[in-house]
Motif scaffolding. Structure first.
Motif, short mmCIF file in Angstrom:
data_model
loop_
_atom_site.label_atom_id
_atom_site.label_comp_id
_atom_site.label_asym_id
_atom_site.label_seq_id
_atom_site.Cartn_x
_atom_site.Cartn_y
_atom_site.Cartn_z
N GLY A 80 -33.35 25.08 -1.77
CA GLY A 80 -34.05 23.88 -2.22
C GLY A 80 -33.65 23.46 -3.62
N PRO A 81 -34.39 22.51 -4.19
CA PRO A 81 -34.01 21.91 -5.47
C PRO A 81 -34.29 22.76 -6.72
N GLU A 82 -35.17 23.77 -6.63
CA GLU A 82 -35.46 24.57 -7.82
C GLU A 82 -34.22 25.36 -8.25
N GLN A 83 -33.98 25.38 -9.54
CA GLN A 83 -32.85 26.17 -10.06
C GLN A 83 -33.35 27.57 -10.38
N LEU A 84 -33.16 28.50 -9.50
CA LEU A 84 -33.68 29.85 -9.70
C LEU A 84 -32.66 30.72 -10.43
N ARG A 85 -33.19 31.49 -11.41
CA ARG A 85 -32.32 32.38 -12.18
C ARG A 85 -32.89 33.80 -12.18
N ILE A 86 -32.09 34.73 -12.58
CA ILE A 86 -32.59 36.11 -12.72
C ILE A 86 -33.74 36.10 -13.72
N GLY A 87 -34.83 36.77 -13.36
CA GLY A 87 -36.01 36.79 -14.23
C GLY A 87 -37.10 35.82 -13.78
#
Ligand SMILES: Cc1ncc(COP(=O)(O)O)c(C=O)c1O
Length: 361
Positions: free
Chosen positions: A313-320
């Motif tokens: 989806g559109p969320e930019q997920l990152r480590i943490g």
């Protein structure tokens, strides 16, 4: 839940909440939330020690020595009732009470399972499922001078704890709804007959407990029942989304941090294998709640230390970053986490501890 319960009181099932502060909070919300249904002797003592009263230990402890921790509270006049269903066991309990110089109030567990051809529709707990068995129990109880019959409980697990609107299970849902409909008049008749037997045997009960989150409407319709039990509905774990009779708003879940990104669209979170108890099936897994559209990997599920989540989806997920989940049943949440963070109107308004941090379960 109060609306669904008609005008009956609701005893809180602690096993599904597992946080003393949350139990206190719920009891303070409305006077119809009254008393706690506990699950273990040490836990009951832990609650009594914190000032809680009107405790029904609803699962018989395996050893009488387990009850030692409750003796000081009985001596201090706390209202602690313990579940019993075995005629031999209550004789031993009577001796235990005598040797401690106390009177113990007991609740008899009436089995409300219904047998259909080839199907035991219910649970395996109390052996008291027919009136002659209840008569024997009552007769023995009468001879126990240190015990008092304080209550009757009948838990219709097959109505209260069994979803009948599970996704992708159309035919099974239809059958379960049919079985529930068939079982209801039978178990009601059994509960009514048991109450009559108890009255005829000369006992006067303090309360008659029945039901669970999934049966508040149907159990509250019975005149003989004075109070209902509910626990899971407070957190509204996701298995309770799948009942045709009611809809609750989800109220609790947990967050896991993303610790690895094996490839774009796959986010592996730290920990996560908080599986619900009961018969094994994919429905016992936690569900990803946010970000919307994220799902577990069918092969890996929720892992002991790592849980991959698929998300495009559109969320930019990152480590943490956190991924939010809902647990399946209710009790597993606070058996695994030390703290609950309270969010009111979108604002973090406090933190309370759970049984895990306090009882070290
Ligand atoms: C004796 C008893 N009463 C009531 C309940 C209902 O609890 P909940 O509302 O958490 O499903 C249960 C759950 O297993 C139970 O064992």
């Amino acid at each position: 839940m109060l609306l669904r319960a008609g005008n009956k009181k609701i005893r809180i099932a602690s096993k599904s909440v597992r946080s003393a502060e949350m139990l206190r909070h719920i009891l303070g919300l409305n006077e119809r939330f009254q008393g706690i249904m506990t699950y273990a002797a040490a836990e009951t003592a832990y609650l009594a020690n914190q000032g809680f009263d009107d405790l029904l230990l609803a699962y018989p402890p395996p050893r009488l020595i387990d009850l030692d921790c409750l003796v000081p509270f009985w001596k201090a006049g706390k209202k602690i009732v313990i579940m019993q269903d075995d005629s031999e066991r209550i004789k031993e309990l009577d001796h235990f009470a005598a040797s401690n110089g106390i009177q113990i109030a007991v609740c008899v567990d009436l089995d409300l399972s219904v047998d259909f051809p080839g199907l035991h529709f219910g649970v395996w707990r109390s052996p008291i499922n027919r009136m002659p068995k209840l008569d024997v129990f009552l007769k023995v109880l009468k001879s126990c001078s240190n015990l008092r019959l304080a209550a009757l409980m009948g838990y219709e697990a097959q109505i209260a704890g069994l979803g009948d609107q599970m996704p992708g299970q159309g035919l099974k849902n239809w059958i379960i709804r049919l079985l529930k409909k068939r079982a209801l008049p039978l178990l009601r008749a059994r509960r009514t007959a048991a109450l009559q037997r108890i009255r005829e045997a000369g006992f006067t009960l303090d309360y008659v407990n029945g039901g669970g989150t999934g049966s508040l409407e149907t159990t509250s319709e019975e005149a003989g029942v004075t109070e209902l039990t509910a626990g899971s509905g407070f957190f509204q774990s996701h298995l309770f989304d799948y009942y045709s009779g009611f809809t609750h708003r989800p109220a609790a879940g947990f967050a896991l941090g993303i610790s690895r990104i094996p490839k774009p669209g796959v986010f592996t979170c730290h920990m996560g294998g908080y599986i619900a108890s009961g018969g094994v099936g994919a429905e016992k897994l936690p569900k990803v709640w946010l970000p919307e559209g994220a799902v577990l990997d069918k092969n890996e599920g929720a892992g002991e230390v790592q849980t991959p989540v698929f998300y495009t989806g559109p969320e930019q997920l990152r480590i943490g970053d956190p991924v939010f989940f809902r647990h399946a049943k209710a009790g597993e949440l606070c058996a695994h986490f030390d703290t609950l963070h309270i969010i009111r109107a979108g604002v973090l308004s406090g933190t309370v501890s759970t049984y895990k941090s306090e009882l070290k379960c």
